[in-house]
Motif scaffolding. Structure first.
Motif, PDB file in Angstrom:
ATOM      1  N   GLY A 116       0.878  -1.161  -0.105  1.00 54.64           N
ATOM      2  CA  GLY A 116      -0.360   0.011  -0.285  1.00 54.64           C
ATOM      3  C   GLY A 116       1.002   0.774   0.120  1.00 54.64           C
ATOM      4  O   GLY A 116       0.860   2.001   0.922  1.00 54.64           O
ATOM      5  N   GLY A 117       1.446   1.528  -0.900  1.00 54.30           N
ATOM      6  CA  GLY A 117       2.194   2.137  -0.776  1.00 54.30           C
ATOM      7  C   GLY A 117       2.808   3.867  -1.912  1.00 54.30           C
ATOM      8  O   GLY A 117       3.138   4.533  -1.769  1.00 54.30           O
ATOM      9  N   SER A 118       1.169   3.331  -2.229  1.00 48.96           N
ATOM     10  CA  SER A 118       0.318   4.912  -3.576  1.00 48.96           C
ATOM     11  C   SER A 118       0.351   6.423  -2.239  1.00 48.96           C
ATOM     12  O   SER A 118       0.900   7.369  -3.715  1.00 48.96           O
ATOM     13  CB  SER A 118      -0.709   4.530  -4.045  1.00 48.96           C
ATOM     14  OG  SER A 118      -0.233   3.056  -5.077  1.00 48.96           O
ATOM     15  N   GLY A 119       0.319   6.034  -1.047  1.00 50.58           N
ATOM     16  CA  GLY A 119      -0.260   7.622  -0.424  1.00 50.58           C
ATOM     17  C   GLY A 119       1.458   8.116  -0.012  1.00 50.58           C
ATOM     18  O   GLY A 119       1.780   7.392  -0.371  1.00 50.58           O
ATOM     19  N   ALA A 120       0.835   9.103   0.805  1.00 45.01           N
ATOM     20  CA  ALA A 120       1.948   9.976   1.623  1.00 45.01           C
ATOM     21  C   ALA A 120       2.370   8.798   2.817  1.00 45.01           C
ATOM     22  O   ALA A 120       3.740   9.202   2.584  1.00 45.01           O
ATOM     23  CB  ALA A 120       0.713  10.999   1.972  1.00 45.01           C
ATOM     24  N   SER A 121       1.521   8.088   3.332  1.00 44.14           N
ATOM     25  CA  SER A 121       1.990   7.825   4.324  1.00 44.14           C
ATOM     26  C   SER A 121       3.665   6.360   3.267  1.00 44.14           C
ATOM     27  O   SER A 121       4.320   6.462   4.389  1.00 44.14           O
ATOM     28  CB  SER A 121       1.881   6.795   4.936  1.00 44.14           C
ATOM     29  OG  SER A 121       0.538   6.340   4.059  1.00 44.14           O
ATOM     30  N   GLY A 122       3.049   5.651   2.345  1.00 43.27           N
ATOM     31  CA  GLY A 122       3.444   5.266   1.956  1.00 43.27           C
ATOM     32  C   GLY A 122       5.013   5.288   1.207  1.00 43.27           C
ATOM     33  O   GLY A 122       5.963   4.892   1.454  1.00 43.27           O
ATOM     34  N   VAL A 123       4.567   7.014   0.991  1.00 40.25           N
ATOM     35  CA  VAL A 123       5.558   7.438   0.278  1.00 40.25           C
ATOM     36  C   VAL A 123       7.144   7.696   1.305  1.00 40.25           C
ATOM     37  O   VAL A 123       8.019   7.826   1.366  1.00 40.25           O
ATOM     38  CB  VAL A 123       5.616   8.983  -0.586  1.00 40.25           C
ATOM     39  CG1 VAL A 123       6.980   9.488  -1.134  1.00 40.25           C
ATOM     40  CG2 VAL A 123       4.919   7.975  -2.190  1.00 40.25           C
ATOM     41  N   ALA A 124       6.474   8.486   2.515  1.00 37.81           N
ATOM     42  CA  ALA A 124       7.681   8.465   2.925  1.00 37.81           C
ATOM     43  C   ALA A 124       8.003   7.757   4.046  1.00 37.81           C
ATOM     44  O   ALA A 124       9.800   7.781   4.551  1.00 37.81           O
ATOM     45  CB  ALA A 124       6.469   9.271   4.576  1.00 37.81           C
ATOM     46  N   VAL A 125       7.168   6.854   3.893  1.00 37.32           N
ATOM     47  CA  VAL A 125       8.411   4.712   4.744  1.00 37.32           C
ATOM     48  C   VAL A 125       9.220   5.001   4.010  1.00 37.32           C
ATOM     49  O   VAL A 125      10.236   4.119   4.048  1.00 37.32           O
ATOM     50  CB  VAL A 125       7.476   3.866   5.021  1.00 37.32           C
ATOM     51  CG1 VAL A 125       7.786   2.753   5.828  1.00 37.32           C
ATOM     52  CG2 VAL A 125       5.694   4.400   5.963  1.00 37.32           C
ATOM     53  N   ALA A 126       8.969   4.642   2.516  1.00 36.32           N
ATOM     54  CA  ALA A 126       9.956   4.314   1.614  1.00 36.32           C
ATOM     55  C   ALA A 126      10.903   4.629   1.324  1.00 36.32           C
ATOM     56  O   ALA A 126      11.732   4.273   1.533  1.00 36.32           O
ATOM     57  CB  ALA A 126       8.526   3.944   0.463  1.00 36.32           C
ATOM     58  N   ARG A 127      10.868   6.312   1.543  1.00 33.54           N
ATOM     59  CA  ARG A 127      11.798   7.428   1.254  1.00 33.54           C
ATOM     60  C   ARG A 127      12.880   7.226   2.592  1.00 33.54           C
ATOM     61  O   ARG A 127      13.480   6.777   2.075  1.00 33.54           O
ATOM     62  CB  ARG A 127      11.570   8.809   1.529  1.00 33.54           C
ATOM     63  CG  ARG A 127      12.812  10.056   0.945  1.00 33.54           C
ATOM     64  CD  ARG A 127      12.048  11.084   1.609  1.00 33.54           C
ATOM     65  NE  ARG A 127      11.397  11.455   0.237  1.00 33.54           N
ATOM     66  CZ  ARG A 127       9.877  11.945   0.176  1.00 33.54           C
ATOM     67  NH1 ARG A 127       9.295  12.391   1.309  1.00 33.54           N
ATOM     68  NH2 ARG A 127       9.142  12.244  -1.084  1.00 33.54           N
ATOM     69  N   ALA A 128      12.374   7.024   3.583  1.00 27.70           N
ATOM     70  CA  ALA A 128      13.452   6.950   4.986  1.00 27.70           C
ATOM     71  C   ALA A 128      13.608   5.719   4.838  1.00 27.70           C
ATOM     72  O   ALA A 128      15.080   5.313   5.200  1.00 27.70           O
ATOM     73  CB  ALA A 128      12.123   7.017   6.460  1.00 27.70           C
TER      74      ALA A 128
END
Length: 249
Positions: free
Chosen positions: A23-35
């Motif tokens: 479930g990486g499409s939303g803002a939380s997914g972007v932030a978690v993936a980047r970190a």
């Protein structure tokens, strides 16, 4: 298997792991993936919309590989496992961010459509990824599974009955995974950890810009969620397995 010995807690991670953000499409997914990528891990991020998950992975930056998958489809998740393993290696950890929110006025108007939406997102996707990736996570020397839940479970209200019921089911499944990891570790094996990250709500800069009149009291920034996810890999699994971690707003 089970035994009388004590499973070994996974040490702090110094090498790169393969982490699936479900479930990486939303803002939380972007932030978690980047970190996670910034911390040196190989990140696979999965979503059902090819264009959205591709854009999210690009926004997250280098080290993040997007995969298209309907996580509510068990066969699709099994195919995802094969694709991720071939592209970036066996999965060490899954961060489950699939969800959504639906509310109503009370009990009588909790709709079937809302329940189907919440069951599919909060429960079915979690069941699928946990069953398909359980053995990979359990076999990893630093296996982790984490889901995001809500403080609304502390005191359920009629207006969010379907939402809290779905989240409660997902939490119960995750706690059962924790028991499964203990049993898989047996005597002296590496213990993987299943953890629940609890927030009141999530907020990001885009949401703040869209609603400048709102203060979002008690909400957790997605960057703080991402930092908490990264910390899971530097914390002994004995301190995480079967634990609800409340994140400060």
């Amino acid at each position: 298997m089970t035994g009388s010995g004590t499973a070994a807690a996974a040490p702090s991670v110094t090498g790169a792991l393969t982490v699936l953000v479900a479930g990486g499409s939303g803002a939380s997914g972007v932030a978690v993936a980047r970190a996670l990528a910034a911390a040196g891990h190989r990140v696979a991020t999965a979503g059902s919309d090819r264009a959205r998950i591709g854009a999210a992975a690009e926004k997250a930056g280098d080290g993040v590989t997007p995969f298209t998958c309907d996580l509510a489809d068990p066969d699709g998740v099994r195919q995802l496992r094969a694709e991720v393993s071939a592209a970036v290696g066996p999965v060490d950890a899954v961060i489950h961010l699939v969800g959504g929110w639906r509310g109503a006025k009370g009990i009588a108007d909790q709709s079937d459509d809302d329940w189907d939406f919440l069951e599919r997102g909060a429960i079915t996707t979690l069941r699928n990824v946990s069953r398909v990736f359980f053995d990979d996570i359990a076999a990893s020397p630093a296996g982790r599974f984490a889901m995001v839940s809500s403080t609304a479970l502390d005191k359920p209200t009629a207006a969010v009955a379907s939402y809290v019921a779905a989240k409660a089911a997902a939490e119960a499944w995750t706690m059962a995974m924790a028991d499964g990891f203990r049993r898989a570790a047996g005597d002296g094996g590496h213990l993987a950890a299943a953890t629940i990250l609890v927030v009141k709500a999530l907020v990001d800069d885009e949401l703040r810009r869209a609603h400048p009149e709102r203060k979002f009291p008690g909400a957790t920034d997605v960057a703080d969620l991402a930092a908490a996810v990264v910390r899971l890999f530097g914390t002994p699994s004995t301190e995480l397995n079967g634990v609800r971690l409340r994140l400060a707003g």
